[in-house]
Design an enzyme around this catalytic site. Structure first.
Site, PDB file in Angstrom:
ATOM      1  N   ASP A  23       0.813  -1.214   0.000  1.00  0.00           N
ATOM      2  CA  ASP A  23       0.000   0.000   0.000  1.00  0.00           C
ATOM      3  C   ASP A  23       0.851   1.270   0.000  1.00  0.00           C
ATOM      4  O   ASP A  23       0.668   2.162   0.839  1.00  0.00           O
ATOM      5  CB  ASP A  23      -0.929   0.022   1.210  1.00  0.00           C
ATOM      6  N   GLU A 198     -10.812   0.886  -4.259  1.00  0.00           N
ATOM      7  CA  GLU A 198     -10.182   1.290  -2.997  1.00  0.00           C
ATOM      8  C   GLU A 198      -8.878   2.025  -3.239  1.00  0.00           C
ATOM      9  O   GLU A 198      -8.425   2.166  -4.373  1.00  0.00           O
ATOM     10  CB  GLU A 198      -9.932   0.051  -2.131  1.00  0.00           C
TER      11      GLU A 198
END
Length: 529
Positions: A23, A198
């Site tokens: 991420d 997302e």
């Protein structure tokens, strides 16, 4: 295996941060000391949380500290395996650094989103300011005039299909750093049926506001999409080329897969780059977890093109000309903090608590002391770890001394239900492998395999414990001081990954102790020959 697959596994620039660094989010700051890029990654149940790396060239990264680096700043004591700290975003508003993140399954606040600030990216960072909002993956866009926009994603309340999400936008008060005003839903997926839109990020480029997001879940179908609008409030139009980057079209035999969750940044020379996550697999097992990769980006017809001319993650993404700084004044504490926060021990982490709560680290010595506690099946194991970065490698630790009755050694951890340990104690060297998600009842039990120990071994002894890894197989090694080395047969470690155990992390290796009381002293925790 093709030459390209081999290079991606061992010999390429990518990934630029190997091992469990998922991420990624990046921002650029220009100052009197030149241009720096700052990168943050998720850490889930591990503390200290959210490492900050810096780089001049987006390829070579230096750890300078952690955002959540002190006791009481955040509570992850109740999070499950692969719970905790998800999908941070780092930005700079011209004066301060802003970092937003999701806590999943936490203590006092439970699941929630928060923002922290710092004037120096190496820290200290503030205590969290909690947002009253649903969902995950918050982000911030900084307008040229200083206006801040908060955005994130959540499951749609009235979905057209299962796991459909929606991206929302609200103004962010620059003083309170809390979202305010009306909420606008700007996105629900580039493709009908696309799940989990997302990791959204909004940014400016040549008169448009661009939305960068990931879709398809974090596994094989992961993909990067782009949309644009004239305003942060939309309406947004998807790129006709969506998804702009994915490896799902390469099939499950590709050496690198699960490409997604990206962030964009412009270099001083006008070139554009993206950092994203992807996984390198061995026999379809992603032991290393999701790693940080670098991708060149060009612009055509008002849209970003990822990996132009290749359409997939490049082995060597190239770079840009780095201007040498004329002075070093902007972040006056970074150099000092980079040394003091990492010392000789590097980026050490622990499960659900800070290492300092049970481990004494010293910068003037390579030795460290771990108080005895739970084994790796416990919620807060006495385990000081680093991220595994290679698929054919050796990890080791030196056991210097230990209390009587304490088992001490080296562990490979994916979760409390998937780990392998090599420990010394009670007159024996022992291998323990636990696969709590195995399909048969008998395999759910802990398997203990003793290694023949030197005759002089009584209680504990000093020496080096190591695992020599070759993909999903490992050999345990005990090299006692003054004795003869002992090696095990092949140990299967294929269960130490998301494919077999679920979750979002990667393998960590570290020093551990187990026992009701006592301690062990270690040194030389490292990867490599």
């Amino acid at each position: 295996m093709t030459d390209q697959q081999t290079a991606l596994l061992w010999d390429s620039v990518n990934p630029v941060l190997p091992g469990f660094y998922p991420d990624p989010s990046v921002c650029r700051v220009d100052g009197e000391d030149g241009t720096w890029f700052f990168l943050v990654n998720s850490t889930f149940e591990y503390l200290p949380g959210l490492p900050i790396h810096r780089s001049r060239d987006l390829i070579n990264w230096e750890l300078i500290g952690h955002v959540l680096d002190r006791t009481g700043q955040i509570d992850v004591s109740l999070v499950g395996d692969s719970g905790g700290l998800f999908a941070p975003t780092i930005r700079h508003d011209g004066t301060r650094f802003l970092l937003v993140c999701t806590l999943v399954g936490g203590g006092e606040h439970g699941s929630g989103n928060f923002v922290v600030t710092a004037t120096d990216p190496a820290g200290p960072w503030s205590d969290p300011i909690w947002w009253d909002m649903d969902g995950i993956d918050p982000s911030i866009m900084v307008e040229p005039d200083g206006t801040l926009w908060a955005h994130g994603t959540r499951l749609a309340p009235e979905p057209e299909w299962e796991q459909q999400t929606e991206v929302w936008v609200r103004r962010l008060n620059s003083q309170t750093l809390k979202p305010e005003g009306e909420e606008t839903i700007i996105w629900s997926g580039a493709l009908r049926g696309a799940i989990w839109s997302e990791g959204p990020h909004l940014f400016h480029h040549e008169g448009y506001i661009y939305l960068l997001a990931a879709e398809g879940g974090t596994g094989f179908y992961h993909a990067i999409i782009v949309a644009r609008a004239a305003s942060p409030l939309g309406p947004f139009t998807g790129n006709p080329a969506n998804p702009v980057l994915t490896h799902r079209n390469l099939g499950r035999g590709a050496a690198v897969s699960n490409v997604g969750h990206a962030d964009l940044v412009e270099a001083p020379d006008g070139t554009w780059w993206a950092v994203c996550l992807a996984t390198r697999a061995w026999d379809h097992c992603d032991l290393l977890g999701r790693e940080t990769f670098l991708v060149p980006v060009s612009w055509e017809d008002g849209w970003p093109v990822f990996a132009p001319g290749e359409g997939q993650l490049p082995l060597n993404p190239g770079g840009f000309i780095v201007q040498q700084p004329s002075s070093s004044a902007t972040f006056v504490n970074s150099e000092q903090t980079a040394t003091s926060s990492t010392g000789r021990h590097g980026d050490v982490i622990a499960v659900r608590r800070h290492p300092s709560q049970f481990c004494t680290l010293t910068d003037d010595s390579d030795e460290f002391r771990i108080e005895s506690g739970e084994g790796l099946s416990g919620s807060t194991p006495a385990f000081v770890a680093k991220r595994l970065a290679g698929l054919t490698t050796r990890v080791q630790v030196r056991l210097v001394d230990a209390s009587s009755g304490v088992r001490a050694g080296l562990g490979l951890r994916y979760s409390a239900t998937a780990f392998v340990t090599l420990t010394v104690g009670d007159g024996a060297v022992q291998i323990e492998s636990f696969n709590g998600h195995a399909p048969t009842t008998s395999a759910r039990t802990t398997l203990r395999t003793p290694l023949a120990a030197p005759d002089f071994l009584a209680g504990t002894a000093s020496g080096v414990l190591a695992f020599e890894l070759h993909g999903t197989s490992a050999v345990a090694v005990w090299e006692p001081d003054g004795g003869v080395a002992v090696r095990s047969g092949a140990v299967d470690i294929s269960h130490l990954c998301a494919k077999h155990d679920g979750g979002f992390v990667g393998v960590t290796y570290g020093a551990l102790t187990a026992g009701d009381h006592g301690f062990a002293i270690f040194s030389d925790l490292r990867e490599g020959q």
